[in-house]
Scaffold this active site. Structure first.
Site, PDB file in Angstrom:
ATOM      1  N   CYS A   1       1.005  -1.304   0.011  1.00 49.38           N
ATOM      2  CA  CYS A   1      -0.128  -0.110  -0.017  1.00 49.38           C
ATOM      3  C   CYS A   1       0.782   1.404  -0.081  1.00 49.38           C
ATOM      4  O   CYS A   1       0.242   2.316  -0.287  1.00 49.38           O
ATOM      5  CB  CYS A   1      -1.025  -0.072   1.231  1.00 49.38           C
ATOM      6  SG  CYS A   1      -2.158  -1.440   1.194  1.00 49.38           S
TER       7      CYS A   1
ATOM      8  N   HIS B   1      -3.277   7.135   1.720  1.00 44.34           N
ATOM      9  CA  HIS B   1      -3.661   5.603   1.313  1.00 44.34           C
ATOM     10  C   HIS B   1      -4.981   5.427   1.944  1.00 44.34           C
ATOM     11  O   HIS B   1      -5.386   5.853   2.873  1.00 44.34           O
ATOM     12  CB  HIS B   1      -2.823   4.676   1.593  1.00 44.34           C
ATOM     13  CG  HIS B   1      -3.090   3.171   1.703  1.00 44.34           C
ATOM     14  ND1 HIS B   1      -3.812   2.672   0.617  1.00 44.34           N
ATOM     15  CD2 HIS B   1      -3.221   2.403   2.570  1.00 44.34           C
ATOM     16  CE1 HIS B   1      -4.079   1.668   0.737  1.00 44.34           C
ATOM     17  NE2 HIS B   1      -3.790   1.307   1.977  1.00 44.34           N
TER      18      HIS B   1
ATOM     19  N   ASN C   1      -9.982  -0.360  -0.255  1.00 45.52           N
ATOM     20  CA  ASN C   1      -8.814  -0.253  -0.197  1.00 45.52           C
ATOM     21  C   ASN C   1      -8.342  -1.039  -1.248  1.00 45.52           C
ATOM     22  O   ASN C   1      -8.393  -2.126  -1.359  1.00 45.52           O
ATOM     23  CB  ASN C   1      -8.373  -1.268   1.251  1.00 45.52           C
ATOM     24  CG  ASN C   1      -6.730  -1.111   1.282  1.00 45.52           C
ATOM     25  OD1 ASN C   1      -5.983  -0.715   0.339  1.00 45.52           O
ATOM     26  ND2 ASN C   1      -6.152  -1.363   2.254  1.00 45.52           N
TER      27      ASN C   1
END
Length: 330
Positions: free
Chosen positions: A114, A255, A285
């Site tokens: 990520c 993020h 996500n």
């Protein structure tokens, strides 16, 4: 060797067409739209089908970014694909290079989960600043649905699939103002997509490990604690390197992991919530794709304007985290 500045001149994004809402997800696991939305801020996510590929959505996002930058694929010198879920374990960047017709470009994958897009941004900048390459395509793309346990409600509600891309170009004015990158392998256990070997005997007492990767596992509480503590710190350090104060930031672009993390980081930095870019309600996500996907949406909505100062931060498996302060546009 002459040094050059870095400008981010184009963005693009793409997501699969499959749409999975929280309500539909309740047919798979014991949960509810209220439970998911309250704890994560996520309402839906996009999922790749068995016929979809990372190469396809990454190429689509890349073409948009190249068009916005006003160059041709043949002008690209380097392609960096930040991903943890390539179509080919040997890498997918070269497939994207071929699909784009970027015949002059070197291409490679990099994996930092990520944090991948931020790590890729800093990596690409070094090639430009030293004069090695002039035009770089940076892609963040992941299809995490391939590696989710759809019976584990702790993780399956979180993840979605997508791709985002930016074009970075050599410029007289350096728009990458500061950065800071961090890693802590002692915390690796908190978030894993681990290889699970199975022993296969060959000959003469020689064994090899044959197996597959297991579904994503995560200690949600530890990851939340890590992000809320470390992300404000790394943004502060990047701002220091940029010689900027928090109140000079136009946008906070994190993020897109969890809305509670976004809100907590903004509060710790004393950044008003109207400066926080968030689209995770619609996509979940998307790992390395989340920052460029949110960036592109904000640019195309005319929210982010030329010259706006953005504090971007990625964080996740590794554990890795980092921040980059940049000014959008030429």
């Amino acid at each position: 060797m002459q040094n050059f500045g870095v400008a981010i001149t184009g963005s693009g994004s793409a997501v699969p067409t499959n749409f999975l809402s929280n309500e539909v997800l309740t047919q798979l696991v014991e949960t509810s739209d209220e439970w998911i939305a309250t704890r994560t801020g996520i309402r839906s996510r996009r999922l790749a089908t068995a016929n979809d590929s990372l190469q396809a959505i990454a190429t689509q996002a890349s073409l948009q970014a190249i068009a916005m930058a006003g160059i041709a694929p043949t002008d690209i010198d380097l392609i960096i694909l930040a991903t943890s879920t390539p179509d080919d374990l040997f890498g997918s960047a070269c497939q994207i290079q071929a699909a784009l017709g970027a015949t002059q470009a070197v291409a490679f994958d990099m994996t930092a989960a990520c944090s991948g897009f931020v790590f890729g941004l800093v990596t690409a900048a070094q090639y430009i600043r030293t004069g090695v390459y002039q035009n770089i395509l940076l892609i963040g793309a992941d299809i995490l649905s391939r590696w989710v346990d759809w019976e584990d409600r702790r993780t399956c509600v979180l993840f979605g699939d997508g791709a985002g891309a930016v074009v970075m170009q050599a410029s007289k004015r350096d728009r990458l103002l500061g950065f800071e990158l961090k890693s802590d392998g002692t915390q690796n256990r908190c978030l894993n997509l681990a290889y699970q070997p199975q022993v296969q005997a060959l000959v003469n007492d020689i064994d090899v490990a044959k197996g597959n990767y297991q579904p994503i596992t995560m200690n949600g509480k530890e990851v939340y604690r890590f992000a809320v503590q470390r992300v404000p710190e790394v943004i502060d350090k990047a701002l220091f390197r940029a010689n900027l104060k928090v109140d000079q930031i136009d946008w906070l672009l994190l993020h897109q992991a969890n809305q509670r993390i976004l809100d907590a980081v903004a509060d710790r930095l004393h950044i008003p919530h109207h400066k926080v870019i968030s689209n995770l309600a619609h996509y979940g996500n998307t790992s390395a794709a989340s920052i460029p996907l949110a960036l592109d949406e904000a640019v195309r909505a005319d929210k982010i304007k030329d010259g706006d100062i953005i504090a971007a931060s990625g964080f996740g498996a590794g554990l890795t985290w980092g921040a980059a302060i940049f000014s959008w546009g030429r």
